[in-house]
Design an enzyme around this catalytic site. Structure first.
Site, PDB file in Angstrom:
ATOM      1  N   HIS A  73      44.050  40.620  39.554  1.00 20.26           N
ATOM      2  CA  HIS A  73      42.764  40.902  39.069  1.00 20.26           C
ATOM      3  C   HIS A  73      41.801  40.674  40.336  1.00 20.26           C
ATOM      4  CE1 HIS A  73      39.661  40.978  35.741  1.00 20.26           C
ATOM      5  NE2 HIS A  73      38.920  40.945  36.865  1.00 20.26           N
ATOM      6  N   HIS A  88      38.406  42.164  42.863  1.00 26.71           N
ATOM      7  CA  HIS A  88      37.224  43.061  43.034  1.00 26.71           C
ATOM      8  C   HIS A  88      37.236  43.050  44.660  1.00 26.71           C
ATOM      9  CE1 HIS A  88      35.793  43.156  38.704  1.00 26.71           C
ATOM     10  NE2 HIS A  88      36.087  41.828  38.734  1.00 26.71           N
ATOM     11  N   ARG A 101      35.221  45.825  45.801  1.00 27.64           N
ATOM     12  CA  ARG A 101      34.006  46.414  46.057  1.00 27.64           C
ATOM     13  C   ARG A 101      34.195  47.668  47.087  1.00 27.64           C
ATOM     14  NH1 ARG A 101      32.539  43.660  41.748  1.00 27.64           N
ATOM     15  NH2 ARG A 101      31.676  41.721  42.318  1.00 27.64           N
ATOM     16  N   ASN A 104      35.405  48.871  38.866  1.00 29.65           N
ATOM     17  CA  ASN A 104      34.186  48.817  38.333  1.00 29.65           C
ATOM     18  C   ASN A 104      33.012  48.932  39.695  1.00 29.65           C
ATOM     19  OD1 ASN A 104      34.966  46.104  39.227  1.00 29.65           O
ATOM     20  ND2 ASN A 104      33.302  45.330  38.006  1.00 29.65           N
ATOM     21  N   LYS A 123      41.792  49.870  33.095  1.00 28.32           N
ATOM     22  CA  LYS A 123      41.208  48.843  32.682  1.00 28.32           C
ATOM     23  C   LYS A 123      39.949  49.082  31.757  1.00 28.32           C
ATOM     24  CE  LYS A 123      39.054  44.601  33.187  1.00 28.32           C
ATOM     25  NZ  LYS A 123      38.670  43.873  34.123  1.00 28.32           N
ATOM     26  N   HIS A 131      38.868  43.474  29.676  1.00 29.08           N
ATOM     27  CA  HIS A 131      37.973  42.364  29.577  1.00 29.08           C
ATOM     28  C   HIS A 131      37.377  42.231  28.213  1.00 29.08           C
ATOM     29  CE1 HIS A 131      34.343  40.344  31.738  1.00 29.08           C
ATOM     30  NE2 HIS A 131      34.188  40.211  30.252  1.00 29.08           N
ATOM     31  N   HIS A 155      41.708  37.438  32.574  1.00 29.42           N
ATOM     32  CA  HIS A 155      40.933  36.159  32.837  1.00 29.42           C
ATOM     33  C   HIS A 155      40.657  35.269  31.420  1.00 29.42           C
ATOM     34  CE1 HIS A 155      37.436  38.789  31.591  1.00 29.42           C
ATOM     35  NE2 HIS A 155      37.702  39.411  32.808  1.00 29.42           N
ATOM     36  N   ASP A 172      40.237  37.370  40.047  1.00 36.73           N
ATOM     37  CA  ASP A 172      39.025  37.821  39.568  1.00 36.73           C
ATOM     38  C   ASP A 172      37.834  37.394  40.616  1.00 36.73           C
ATOM     39  OD1 ASP A 172      37.025  39.198  37.827  1.00 36.73           O
ATOM     40  OD2 ASP A 172      36.782  37.570  36.630  1.00 36.73           O
ATOM     41  N   ALA A 211      26.903  37.857  37.978  1.00 38.28           N
ATOM     42  CA  ALA A 211      28.056  37.145  37.469  1.00 38.28           C
ATOM     43  C   ALA A 211      29.344  37.454  38.448  1.00 38.28           C
ATOM     44  CB  ALA A 211      28.395  37.512  35.953  1.00 38.28           C
TER      45      ALA A 211
HETATM   46  C1  NCD Z   1      33.098  40.776  37.679  1.00 40.99           C
HETATM   47  C2  NCD Z   1      32.194  41.544  38.909  1.00 40.99           C
HETATM   48  O1  NCD Z   1      31.465  41.062  39.617  1.00 40.99           O
HETATM   49  O2  NCD Z   1      32.557  42.816  38.879  1.00 40.99           O
HETATM   50  N1  NCD Z   1      32.305  39.510  37.417  1.00 40.99           N
HETATM   51  C3  NCD Z   1      32.736  38.442  36.713  1.00 40.99           C
HETATM   52  O3  NCD Z   1      31.852  37.432  36.646  1.00 40.99           O
HETATM   53  N2  NCD Z   1      33.830  38.239  36.671  1.00 40.99           N
HETATM   54  C4  NCD Z   1      33.338  41.631  36.626  1.00 40.99           C
HETATM   55  C5  NCD Z   1      34.084  40.869  35.592  1.00 40.99           C
HETATM   56  O4  NCD Z   1      35.566  40.972  35.840  1.00 40.99           O
HETATM   57  O5  NCD Z   1      33.735  40.693  34.492  1.00 40.99           O
HETATM   58 ZN    ZN Z   2      36.868  40.964  36.949  1.00 38.59          ZN
END
Ligand code: NCD
Ligand code: ZN
Length: 332
Positions: A10, A12, A14, A38, A92, A131, A165, A237, A253
């Site tokens: 998992h 991110h 970007r 996302n 997802k 999620h 997560h 994550d 977040a």
């Molecule tokens: C993630 C994000 O910033 O894309 N943020 C997070 O707090 N984990 C999105 C997610 O996985 O919830």
């Molecule tokens: Zn995430």
């Protein structure tokens, strides 16, 4: 310690500048990673997915690293999914509005509305990554989502459902109740409780969704992870945000943990478990669950070699910034 083919289930990465800043950090430490969709806008069609994958590959600049791509859940039909299958690892699902860039997520868990897509995914062997948070009181969001996990697990017994997560004792228990439920856990949720985030001065860089919970929740997660429990996989994550989006009124977040994930996991397992269980948690469990295998192995050595985590990578503050860690990757 040595890990063979570490996997981040998992992640991110970007896009654009941020992608170029962070991607290579995961690519050099992991054999493969499951890349979250996302973006703004989210990845919902194959053209966008293929183009994003190419940008990820370019940014990683490491032929040995495999990005496992995901689509953002929509009510896709069988024909689309059949075509998508060879390009994606999983889909997802985000409930609308529960986390960063999830506004176009789903707002109803009515089985009749989900049926076409989830039955097609079951048939095609495509895992559903979820999620799992409701819109309730923040500390109850994940535990309350367990009702929805149960409904999904029962209604689609052939669907592989990954509870992403996980942060609560409740979901640790649920994992054992349904054959088709699996889970990922992050590094930071094995270390933090809500106290660390806001019990003293507010720590924006520890703020993430789902929020870190109680001591007993963290203990339950650690017990499962450190025992090498076969249905639990590592998913960092790691979710980078520019410092201005974290140190402000309305903090985004996400915890950026990619550069410290392997050294810290090594330290934790060395203290509380052993190398064999670290190997299961970081790779073997996921390989078994998802039938993954690799033509060429990637071996990462972690050695006792004290180092200080940088204050920043570009304009992103990492997890454990400025702290000293005991183990370091040896890439030679
Ligand atoms: C993630 C994000 O910033 O894309 N943020 C997070 O707090 N984990 C999105 C997610 O996985 O919830
Ligand atoms: Zn995430």
């Amino acid at each position: 310690m040595t890990v063979k083919n570490p996997l981040d289930m998992h992640l991110h990465l970007r896009d654009n500048e941020m992608l170029n800043l962070v991607a290579h950090l995961s690519a050099k430490d992991f054999k493969a990673a499951v890349i979250m969709p996302n973006l703004v806008p989210p990845i919902c069609d194959l053209q966008a997915l293929k183009e994003y994958k190419q940008r990820v590959v370019n940014a990683c600049n490491d032929e040995d690293f495999i990005p496992l791509m995901t689509l953002f859940y929509k009510n896709y039909n069988y024909n689309f999914l059949q075509e998508a299958r060879e390009h994606i690892f999983a889909i997802k699902l985000y409930p609308a509005g529960v986390t960063t860039n999830s506004s176009s997520g789903i707002s109803s868990f009515d089985i009749d509305e989900l049926k076409e897509t989830l039955e097609a995914m079951s048939e095609l062997g495509l895992p559903l990554l979820v999620h799992g948070e409701t819109n309730d009181f923040v500390m109850d969001r994940e535990a309350n989502f367990s009702k929805i996990y149960e409904k999904l697990a029962k209604s689609f017994p052939k669907l592989k459902i990954v509870m992403e997560h996980i942060t609560t004792k409740r979901l640790c228990e649920l994992l054992k109740d349904y054959e088709n439920l699996y889970a990922t856990v992050t590094l930071h949720h094995l270390i933090l409780t809500l106290d660390d985030v806001l019990g003293g001065k507010l720590k924006p860089h520890l703020f993430c969704k789902p929020i870190a919970k109680r001591y007993e929740d963290k203990e339950a997660l650690c017990e499962l992870a450190f025992s090498g429990y076969e249905k639990l996989m590592f998913g960092s994550d790691s979710a980078p945000h520019p410092i201005n989006d974290k140190e402000c009124c309305g903090c985004a977040a996400g915890v950026f943990s990619a550069p410290v994930a392997l050294p810290l996991l090594c330290e934790l397992f060395q203290k509380h478990s052993n190398e064999a269980n670290l190997q299961k948690f970081l790779s073997d469990n996921a390989c078994k669950i998802h039938n993954l295998s690799f033509k060429k192995d990637k071996i990462i050595k972690l050695e006792r070699n004290k180092w200080q985590v940088p204050s920043k990578y570009g304009d992103v503050v990492p997890f454990m910034a400025d702290e000293f860690l005991e183990f370091k990757q040896n890439y030679n």
